[in-house]
Design a protein around this motif. Structure first.
Motif, mmCIF file in Angstrom:
data_model
loop_
_atom_site.group_PDB
_atom_site.id
_atom_site.type_symbol
_atom_site.label_atom_id
_atom_site.label_comp_id
_atom_site.label_asym_id
_atom_site.label_seq_id
_atom_site.Cartn_x
_atom_site.Cartn_y
_atom_site.Cartn_z
ATOM 1 N N VAL A 75 -4.084 7.454 5.327
ATOM 2 C CA VAL A 75 -2.952 7.451 6.246
ATOM 3 C C VAL A 75 -2.560 6.010 6.540
ATOM 4 N N VAL A 76 -1.320 5.829 6.947
ATOM 5 C CA VAL A 76 -0.836 4.506 7.330
ATOM 6 C C VAL A 76 -0.627 4.488 8.836
ATOM 7 N N THR A 77 -1.321 3.594 9.518
ATOM 8 C CA THR A 77 -1.156 3.448 10.955
ATOM 9 C C THR A 77 0.050 2.553 11.242
ATOM 10 N N ILE A 78 0.454 2.509 12.497
ATOM 11 C CA ILE A 78 1.587 1.670 12.848
ATOM 12 C C ILE A 78 1.265 0.193 12.629
ATOM 13 N N ASP A 79 0.006 -0.188 12.868
ATOM 14 C CA ASP A 79 -0.385 -1.580 12.626
ATOM 15 C C ASP A 79 -0.298 -1.923 11.143
ATOM 16 N N GLU A 80 -0.737 -1.008 10.289
ATOM 17 C CA GLU A 80 -0.649 -1.239 8.848
ATOM 18 C C GLU A 80 0.803 -1.302 8.392
ATOM 19 N N VAL A 117 6.343 5.910 -4.060
ATOM 20 C CA VAL A 117 5.541 6.143 -2.863
ATOM 21 C C VAL A 117 4.077 5.804 -3.123
ATOM 22 N N GLU A 118 3.572 6.142 -4.287
ATOM 23 C CA GLU A 118 2.180 5.806 -4.630
ATOM 24 C C GLU A 118 1.952 4.306 -4.524
ATOM 25 N N ILE A 119 2.889 3.543 -5.047
ATOM 26 C CA ILE A 119 2.760 2.085 -5.022
ATOM 27 C C ILE A 119 2.805 1.563 -3.591
ATOM 28 N N PHE A 120 3.783 2.032 -2.828
ATOM 29 C CA PHE A 120 3.926 1.550 -1.460
ATOM 30 C C PHE A 120 2.775 1.997 -0.576
ATOM 31 N N PHE A 121 2.303 3.218 -0.791
ATOM 32 C CA PHE A 121 1.230 3.720 0.056
ATOM 33 C C PHE A 121 -0.047 2.928 -0.178
ATOM 34 N N GLN A 122 -0.321 2.608 -1.432
ATOM 35 C CA GLN A 122 -1.503 1.789 -1.730
ATOM 36 C C GLN A 122 -1.392 0.421 -1.083
ATOM 37 N N LYS A 123 -0.188 -0.114 -1.049
ATOM 38 C CA LYS A 123 0.035 -1.425 -0.442
ATOM 39 C C LYS A 123 -0.132 -1.368 1.074
ATOM 40 N N MET A 124 0.341 -0.294 1.707
ATOM 41 C CA MET A 124 0.300 -0.207 3.161
ATOM 42 C C MET A 124 -1.038 0.279 3.704
ATOM 43 N N ASP A 125 -1.668 1.181 2.989
ATOM 44 C CA ASP A 125 -2.918 1.781 3.473
ATOM 45 C C ASP A 125 -4.069 0.800 3.234
ATOM 46 N N LYS A 126 -4.190 -0.160 4.139
ATOM 47 C CA LYS A 126 -5.127 -1.266 3.954
ATOM 48 C C LYS A 126 -6.577 -0.803 3.849
ATOM 49 N N ASP A 139 2.373 12.350 14.878
ATOM 50 C CA ASP A 139 0.957 12.321 15.219
ATOM 51 C C ASP A 139 0.382 10.908 15.221
ATOM 52 N N GLY A 140 1.250 9.904 15.019
ATOM 53 C CA GLY A 140 0.789 8.520 15.055
ATOM 54 C C GLY A 140 0.372 7.958 13.712
ATOM 55 N N TYR A 141 0.537 8.732 12.654
ATOM 56 C CA TYR A 141 0.179 8.286 11.312
ATOM 57 C C TYR A 141 1.271 8.687 10.320
ATOM 58 N N ILE A 142 1.408 7.896 9.267
ATOM 59 C CA ILE A 142 2.288 8.279 8.163
ATOM 60 C C ILE A 142 1.403 8.704 7.003
ATOM 61 N N THR A 143 1.570 9.929 6.557
ATOM 62 C CA THR A 143 0.843 10.400 5.390
ATOM 63 C C THR A 143 1.679 10.151 4.137
ATOM 64 N N LYS A 144 1.031 10.286 3.008
ATOM 65 C CA LYS A 144 1.739 10.092 1.743
ATOM 66 C C LYS A 144 2.857 11.110 1.594
ATOM 67 N N GLU A 145 2.627 12.337 2.044
ATOM 68 C CA GLU A 145 3.643 13.372 1.920
ATOM 69 C C GLU A 145 4.830 13.108 2.843
ATOM 70 N N GLU A 146 4.554 12.571 4.032
ATOM 71 C CA GLU A 146 5.656 12.231 4.936
ATOM 72 C C GLU A 146 6.521 11.124 4.339
ATOM 73 N N MET A 147 5.870 10.107 3.792
ATOM 74 C CA MET A 147 6.618 9.033 3.155
ATOM 75 C C MET A 147 7.411 9.568 1.970
ATOM 76 N N LEU A 148 6.824 10.478 1.240
ATOM 77 C CA LEU A 148 7.515 11.072 0.100
ATOM 78 C C LEU A 148 8.714 11.886 0.561
ATOM 79 N N ASP A 149 8.565 12.627 1.660
ATOM 80 C CA ASP A 149 9.685 13.417 2.169
ATOM 81 C C ASP A 149 10.867 12.519 2.529
ATOM 82 N N ILE A 150 10.594 11.387 3.176
ATOM 83 C CA ILE A 150 11.664 10.464 3.545
ATOM 84 C C ILE A 150 12.298 9.862 2.301
#
Length: 233
Positions: free
Chosen positions: A206-211, A192-201, A156-167
């Motif tokens: 959600v994390v966009t492709i630019d982020e 994932v919590e740490i990385f998501f906070q870092k990426m989700d500017k 869908d063009g976004y990475i959610t925290k749950e998607e990142m966690l699944d990977i």
């Protein structure tokens, strides 16, 4: 032992490296990576397969491989996959050999979906070559776009925290039993919590492709990993 690789600041890098390294192992086990040209024929042999690849000239234009490299790749692909396509079960079987101490089935599923760009349940020679061209010879932007697509499970063009966690869970399941010390069950979510906070500017959940690309480009370890496999073939 992989203890240092599983430090919090290294996990994101490991995820990118695993994408590339495991993909190369898949190609090796399929017979696609070879360093000898002694038995390469001048033209592709297409008569024995049900799925025939695009013309060689078109693949040369679409990828960063030479005609000779494409001949080498196709010869191995045809020998191992006479039907001309690879299915998900083949991915899972190969990754189970690569990671015998873990469960690689979920990661193989995600990676298969990343290679299966037209979502028809099969990876053709064209699919493989296009993905491999990006992973080995693409620009940093192209490689990170490919990695983003892997993490964006529902496309869908976004990475959610749950998607990142699944990977991440899939990577842990695949490699976790080989680490020392043994990882705790809650460790993937903590990382994932740490990385998501870092990426989700912009903190919108959600994390966009630019982020994603911006975060990766500012990580020296990830940038180094992008150059590891450029001269494999």
């Amino acid at each position: 032992m992989l203890s240092t690789a599983w430090e919090t600041e290294g996990l994101q890098t490991l995820g990118i490296v695993v994408i590339v390294c495991a993909s190369l192992k898949l190609l090796h086990l399929l017979g696609l990576i070879t360093f000898s040209e002694d038995h390469v024929e001048d033209e592709l042999e297409l008569s024995a397969v049900r799925h025939r690849p695009e013309g060689l000239e078109q693949l040369e234009v679409q990828t960063r491989f030479s005609r000779k490299e494409l001949q080498i790749l196709y010869r191995g692909f045809k020998n191992e996959c006479p039907s001309g396509v690879v299915n998900e079960d083949t991915f899972k079987e190969i990754y189970s050999q690569f990671f015998p101490q873990g469960d690689a089935s979920t990661y193989a599923h995600f990676l298969f979906n990343a290679f299966d760009t037209d979502h028809n349940g099969a990876v053709s020679f064209e699919d493989f070559v296009m993905g491999l061209s990006i992973l080995l010879r693409g620009t940093v932007q192209e490689k990170l776009n490919w990695a983003f697509n892997l993490y964006d499970i529902n496309k869908d063009g976004y990475i959610t925290k749950e998607e990142m966690l699944d990977i991440m869970k899939a990577i842990y399941d695949m490699m976790g039993k080989c680490t020392y010390p043994i990882l705790k069950e809650e460790t993937p979510r903590q990382h994932v919590e740490i990385f998501f906070q870092k990426m989700d500017k912009n903190k919108d959940g959600v994390v966009t492709i630019d982020e994603f690309i911006d975060s990766c480009q500012n990580d020296e370890n990830i940038m180094r990993s992008m150059q590891l496999f450029e001269n494999v073939i």
